[in-house]
Design an enzyme around this catalytic site. Structure first.
Site, mmCIF file in Angstrom:
data_model
loop_
_atom_site.group_PDB
_atom_site.id
_atom_site.type_symbol
_atom_site.label_atom_id
_atom_site.label_comp_id
_atom_site.label_asym_id
_atom_site.label_seq_id
_atom_site.Cartn_x
_atom_site.Cartn_y
_atom_site.Cartn_z
ATOM 1 N N ASN A 7 0.073 11.396 14.730
ATOM 2 C CA ASN A 7 0.232 10.283 15.663
ATOM 3 C C ASN A 7 -1.066 10.168 16.464
ATOM 4 O O ASN A 7 -1.352 11.009 17.309
ATOM 5 C CB ASN A 7 1.432 10.585 16.574
ATOM 6 C CG ASN A 7 1.677 9.495 17.599
ATOM 7 O OD1 ASN A 7 0.928 8.512 17.674
ATOM 8 N ND2 ASN A 7 2.704 9.665 18.396
ATOM 9 N N ARG A 90 2.154 7.619 12.187
ATOM 10 C CA ARG A 90 2.814 6.643 13.041
ATOM 11 C C ARG A 90 1.872 5.441 13.187
ATOM 12 O O ARG A 90 0.707 5.605 13.568
ATOM 13 C CB ARG A 90 3.078 7.242 14.416
ATOM 14 C CG ARG A 90 3.652 6.216 15.356
ATOM 15 C CD ARG A 90 3.676 6.716 16.762
ATOM 16 N NE ARG A 90 4.232 5.679 17.617
ATOM 17 C CZ ARG A 90 3.946 5.537 18.907
ATOM 18 N NH1 ARG A 90 3.112 6.375 19.487
ATOM 19 N NH2 ARG A 90 4.469 4.584 19.610
ATOM 20 N N HIS A 179 8.796 1.058 19.860
ATOM 21 C CA HIS A 179 9.589 2.301 19.981
ATOM 22 C C HIS A 179 10.704 2.346 18.937
ATOM 23 O O HIS A 179 11.704 3.036 19.112
ATOM 24 C CB HIS A 179 10.273 2.438 21.366
ATOM 25 C CG HIS A 179 9.349 2.659 22.516
ATOM 26 N ND1 HIS A 179 9.580 2.119 23.761
ATOM 27 C CD2 HIS A 179 8.216 3.382 22.634
ATOM 28 C CE1 HIS A 179 8.631 2.490 24.592
ATOM 29 N NE2 HIS A 179 7.782 3.255 23.935
ATOM 30 N N ARG A 240 3.179 -0.752 33.518
ATOM 31 C CA ARG A 240 3.372 -2.128 33.018
ATOM 32 C C ARG A 240 4.482 -2.831 33.795
ATOM 33 O O ARG A 240 5.499 -2.220 34.105
ATOM 34 C CB ARG A 240 3.745 -2.103 31.535
ATOM 35 C CG ARG A 240 2.572 -1.800 30.628
ATOM 36 C CD ARG A 240 3.017 -1.585 29.198
ATOM 37 N NE ARG A 240 2.824 -0.202 28.819
ATOM 38 C CZ ARG A 240 3.302 0.336 27.698
ATOM 39 N NH1 ARG A 240 4.001 -0.381 26.855
ATOM 40 N NH2 ARG A 240 3.076 1.605 27.429
ATOM 41 N N GLU A 383 10.789 11.271 17.056
ATOM 42 C CA GLU A 383 10.153 10.298 16.163
ATOM 43 C C GLU A 383 9.478 10.995 14.993
ATOM 44 O O GLU A 383 9.463 10.493 13.871
ATOM 45 C CB GLU A 383 9.127 9.465 16.948
ATOM 46 C CG GLU A 383 9.782 8.530 17.942
ATOM 47 C CD GLU A 383 8.884 8.170 19.107
ATOM 48 O OE1 GLU A 383 8.670 9.041 19.976
ATOM 49 O OE2 GLU A 383 8.402 7.027 19.164
#
Ligand code: AMP
Length: 396
Positions: A7, A90, A179, A240, A383
């Protein structure tokens, strides 16, 4: 069979080596500050964390460090690189093309590259990792697992924005969601844990980390999710803003003379928990300050939980019900108080948590009260395991 999962960020490379017979992680680590020396490798050996300075001027050099550590580290876990049967990567943005994980070839690389402008921070990093891996392990299968794939079957009325259709037709401006690998993992794990087929279930999954998103998973499919064209839409996150009136960026540019780049930075890097608290994007700091009486921190927590509540209500409505609510990622897994604030006063929807059961960090556990209609679970996300499983499936 051993599978390496990678990743990559723009200056980091995280890895986990899986033994797929037992689905066990046999080595993992992260290289940080790639390209800006000193670079560091942090990895664990026999449960103990080690950190050392390494030479990693680019992702290829970093990848070589990973392979060297697996082969010749303090506790070598492979005796030859032939033991690595595949590398799973990923990739953040698969656009409309990649609805499933895929084996990587030149054509796939060219397609991922086309999505660079949709995910300028993330996709080039993923590609750097893929190219590094192909260079260092040229005879090994490489696969890509996309953050967007799980959401790729959302209905058109959920993924389109109500702007002129030509922007979708000509520029693919639509909601993609992110996600996805995490939402997919925790939704499927939730079905297993409640002992019912996922096809029968209505699940809301809350991925609350530094980035936050929430998904409505009906019958095993993501039918809506809070992130959109980019990972900026939806919940309040570390830095964010999430949802806001689209006229605000225009106002900032027209009336206050900010440039597009400055507005981008304000909404992506200076907003969210950081913007409201005015001191941190990290929920641990915010909660500590709130406890000490800091009013901005308290407000940041309230706004964060209020937005999640609104989405849970909306997603329960679009699914006409809710069977399981799941919390995952850094905040979802580790902050009982946030879980409690989100679930407070939700008995109309059948959500009731047991404060005693909820009082823990970082475990897989049910937290709903015995008379709660909706089962509420905390499920640590994984993940990497999904990427490893998908990779094993693809190469067999
Ligand atoms: P993530 O992006 O999933 O790593 O989540 C990061 C967020 O989780 C930050 O806001 C952290 O403050 C929060 N968090 C709370 N407790 C923990 C913990 N024990 N470990 C890691 N992150 C935590």
């Amino acid at each position: 069979m051993k599978i390496l999962v990678v990743n990559c960020g723009s200056s980091s490379l995280k890895y986990q080596l899986f033994d797929m017979e037992k689905e066990e992680v046999i080595a993992k680590g992260i290289i940080e500050r790639i390209g800006t020396p000193p670079s560091y490798l942090t990895y664990s050996v026999n449960g103990e964390k080690k950190r050392k300075e390494v030479s990693a001027g680019n992702h290829t050099e970093a990848f070589k460090v990973v392979i060297d550590t697996l082969l010749n580290g303090v506790n070598p876990v492979i005796s030859s690189i032939e033991e690595i049967k595949a590398v799973g990567h990923r990739v953040v943005h698969g656009g409309e093309k990649f609805k499933e994980p895929t084996i990587i070839d030149d054509e796939v690389i060219a397609e991922i590259e086309k999505n660079n402008e949709l995910a300028p921070l993330h996709n080039p990093a993923g590609l750097a990792g893929i190219r590094a891996s192909m260079e260092v392990l040229p005879n090994v299968h490489q696969t890509a697992v996309f953050d967007t794939s799980f959401h790729s079957n959302m209905p058109k009325y959920a993924y389109l924005y109500a702007i002129p259709m030509r922007f979708y037709r000509d520029y693919r401006i639509r909601r993609y969601g992110f996600h996805g690998t995490s939402h997919y993992y925790v939704a499927n794990r939730a079905a297993q844990l409640v002992g019912r087929p996922i096809e029968e279930l209505k699940i809301v999954t809350c991925h609350l980390g530094n980035g936050c998103s929430i998904s409505a998973v009906k019958g095993g499919r993501s039918i809506d999710t809070s992130m959109g064209f980019t990972p900026l839409e939806g919940l309040i996150m570390g830095t964010r803003s999430g949802d806001l009136d689209p006229a605000i960026p225009l106002y900032l540019m027209r009336n206050l003379n900010y440039t597009a780049e400055e507005v981008d930075d304000i909404l992506n890097k200076e907003s969210g928990l950081l913007g409201i608290s005015e001191f941190s994007n990290d929920m641990r700091d915010i909660m500590k300050a709130a406890e000490e009486g800091n009013q901005n921190a308290k407000l940041a927590m309230e706004m964060f939980c209020y937005r999640i509540k609104k989405y849970i209500g909306a997603y329960t409505a679009i699914m006409n019900g809710l069977d399981v609510l799941v919390f995952t990622a850094g905040i979802g897994e580790n902050e009982p108080e946030i879980r409690e604030m989100v679930c407070d006063d939700m008995d109309y929807l059948g959500i009731k948590i047991d404060p005693q059961k909820n009082n823990f960090k970082g475990q897989e556990k049910e937290i709903s009260a015995s008379d709660s209609k909706v089962k509420v679970w905390v499920i640590p996300t994984n993940e990497e395991l999904v990427i490893a499983r998908e990779t094993a499936r693809l190469i067999s």
